[in-house]
Design a protein around this motif. Structure first.
Motif, PDB file in Angstrom:
ATOM      1  N   GLN A 192       9.401 -19.022  -2.336  1.00 29.73           N
ATOM      2  CA  GLN A 192      10.483 -18.833  -3.350  1.00 29.73           C
ATOM      3  C   GLN A 192      10.438 -20.004  -4.276  1.00 29.73           C
ATOM      4  O   GLN A 192      11.370 -21.123  -4.213  1.00 29.73           O
ATOM      5  CB  GLN A 192      11.634 -18.447  -2.392  1.00 29.73           C
ATOM      6  N   PRO A 193       9.592 -19.893  -5.045  1.00 28.17           N
ATOM      7  CA  PRO A 193       9.523 -21.153  -6.234  1.00 28.17           C
ATOM      8  C   PRO A 193      11.107 -21.513  -6.812  1.00 28.17           C
ATOM      9  O   PRO A 193      11.102 -22.593  -7.318  1.00 28.17           O
ATOM     10  CB  PRO A 193       8.680 -20.967  -7.185  1.00 28.17           C
ATOM     11  N   ASP A 194      11.896 -20.479  -6.652  1.00 30.90           N
ATOM     12  CA  ASP A 194      13.265 -20.692  -7.603  1.00 30.90           C
ATOM     13  C   ASP A 194      14.053 -21.253  -6.590  1.00 30.90           C
ATOM     14  O   ASP A 194      15.269 -21.498  -7.166  1.00 30.90           O
ATOM     15  CB  ASP A 194      13.821 -19.380  -8.241  1.00 30.90           C
ATOM     16  N   TRP A 195      13.873 -21.505  -5.409  1.00 27.27           N
ATOM     17  CA  TRP A 195      14.852 -21.983  -4.411  1.00 27.27           C
ATOM     18  C   TRP A 195      14.389 -23.142  -3.666  1.00 27.27           C
ATOM     19  O   TRP A 195      13.034 -23.232  -3.429  1.00 27.27           O
ATOM     20  CB  TRP A 195      15.023 -20.871  -3.495  1.00 27.27           C
ATOM     21  N   THR A 196      15.211 -24.136  -3.285  1.00 29.99           N
ATOM     22  CA  THR A 196      14.997 -25.083  -2.079  1.00 29.99           C
ATOM     23  C   THR A 196      15.799 -24.701  -0.961  1.00 29.99           C
ATOM     24  O   THR A 196      16.881 -24.028  -1.252  1.00 29.99           O
ATOM     25  CB  THR A 196      15.284 -26.299  -2.786  1.00 29.99           C
ATOM     26  N   ILE A 197      15.544 -25.408  -0.003  1.00 29.66           N
ATOM     27  CA  ILE A 197      16.436 -25.555   1.401  1.00 29.66           C
ATOM     28  C   ILE A 197      16.810 -26.951   1.250  1.00 29.66           C
ATOM     29  O   ILE A 197      16.223 -27.710   1.506  1.00 29.66           O
ATOM     30  CB  ILE A 197      15.499 -24.981   2.365  1.00 29.66           C
ATOM     31  N   ARG A 198      18.167 -27.074   1.399  1.00 28.24           N
ATOM     32  CA  ARG A 198      18.911 -28.305   1.611  1.00 28.24           C
ATOM     33  C   ARG A 198      19.136 -28.482   3.008  1.00 28.24           C
ATOM     34  O   ARG A 198      19.844 -27.608   3.497  1.00 28.24           O
ATOM     35  CB  ARG A 198      20.100 -28.353   0.535  1.00 28.24           C
ATOM     36  N   LEU A 199      18.360 -29.325   3.681  1.00 28.33           N
ATOM     37  CA  LEU A 199      19.125 -29.592   5.266  1.00 28.33           C
ATOM     38  C   LEU A 199      20.538 -29.861   5.442  1.00 28.33           C
ATOM     39  O   LEU A 199      21.148 -30.564   4.729  1.00 28.33           O
ATOM     40  CB  LEU A 199      17.969 -30.788   5.613  1.00 28.33           C
ATOM     41  N   SER A 200      20.617 -29.261   6.579  1.00 21.13           N
ATOM     42  CA  SER A 200      22.235 -29.607   7.098  1.00 21.13           C
ATOM     43  C   SER A 200      22.056 -30.887   7.680  1.00 21.13           C
ATOM     44  O   SER A 200      20.909 -31.488   8.286  1.00 21.13           O
ATOM     45  CB  SER A 200      22.598 -28.675   8.156  1.00 21.13           C
ATOM     46  N   ALA A 201      23.143 -32.002   7.759  1.00 20.32           N
ATOM     47  CA  ALA A 201      23.226 -33.128   8.340  1.00 20.32           C
ATOM     48  C   ALA A 201      22.898 -32.988   9.767  1.00 20.32           C
ATOM     49  O   ALA A 201      22.425 -34.229  10.222  1.00 20.32           O
ATOM     50  CB  ALA A 201      24.638 -33.649   8.218  1.00 20.32           C
TER      51      ALA A 201
END
Length: 261
Positions: A192-201
């Motif tokens: 999904q090149p238009d999206w990133t995954i931001r990690l949870s703390a």
């Protein structure tokens, strides 16, 4: 012949309530503007509160594998197993508590599909030509986070310099991401090149997160609203003192009532 001058005195008294018309006109123009700005900030606070409520509702849902989602939306929680590659990117000029640093983006492979993961923030060192070293596990890992639009990270521009991490990897340093750059996206071959995954703390491979979901908290906008309303109140008080005779008239009337006249 007796002439009654009472109406004339009454008219003169009413006009005399205002002694400075330029200041009165200026105040009359500024007061609606100050009030409008105050109510606008209150509307902004309500808007931000609604956005945060929607985000909280989404983040509280059970995380899913992003490959199984029927619709990709911001702040949908995800969980997947895989491994990090050595494809590492440093998103420059990111701050936490006023300190400049980088957000670290790294390719994560799960089930043969490649995702761009934002692991969080690291502080910049004294030497800006050398980015800080970042470690990652070589074994397979579970990661948890949420989906975030890549263009919200900012547009892409790999800098025309070489940087070293001190760990044998030469990452690219980006000023912004805007879906990263087209040539970089082609090279990464993301699912999904238009999206990133931001990690949870609480993800054990996360760096410092501290994600800011909205630009300005509702409390800040309410504080601005209070300031605008306070300025409107101060303007009214200054007008009473500087441009009107109302305080003097009220004082005179109170004096007459006190003396029974």
């Amino acid at each position: 012949m007796t002439v009654n001058h009472t109406p004339a005195r009454s008219q003169t008294g009413s006009v005399a309530l205002i002694r400075n018309w330029p200041v009165t006109f200026l105040s009359a123009g500024l007061l609606p503007l100050l009030l409008a700005l105050g109510f606008w900030q209150l509307d902004r606070a309500d808007e931000k509160a609604q956005i945060l409520a929607t985000i909280d509702a989404r983040l509280s849902a059970q995380p899913k594998n992003p490959s199984e989602l029927t619709a990709v939306e911001p702040f949908i929680p995800v969980r997947l197993m895989g491994f990090y590659t050595g494809e590492l990117f440093y998103l420059d000029n990111r701050t936490r508590d006023g300190q400049v640093g980088y957000e670290v983006l790294q390719v994560f492979v799960s089930g043969g599909k490649r995702w761009l993961v934002n692991r969080g923030w690291v502080p910049a060192g004294e030497d800006r030509a050398q980015v800080p070293a970042v470690a990652w596990p070589l074994a397979a890992k579970w990661i948890t986070g949420f989906l975030h639009p890549a263009d919200a990270e900012g547009p892409a521009a790999p800098m025309d310099m070489e940087f070293e991490t001190g760990a044998g990897v030469e990452p690219e340093r980006l000023q912004r991401i805007q879906a990263v750059a087209a040539d970089l996206l082609d090279r990464l071959e993301l699912e999904q090149p238009d999206w990133t995954i931001r990690l949870s703390a609480d993800s054990d491979t996360a760096l410092r997160t501290g994600w800011q979901f909205v630009n300005g908290e509702p409390a800040r906008h309410r504080g601005y609203a209070f300031q605008w309303f306070a300025m409107a109140a101060a303007l009214c008080i200054l007008w009473l003192i500087a441009a009107s005779n109302i305080p003097a008239v009220l004082k005179k009337n109170n004096y007459k009532r006190g003396n029974g006249s």
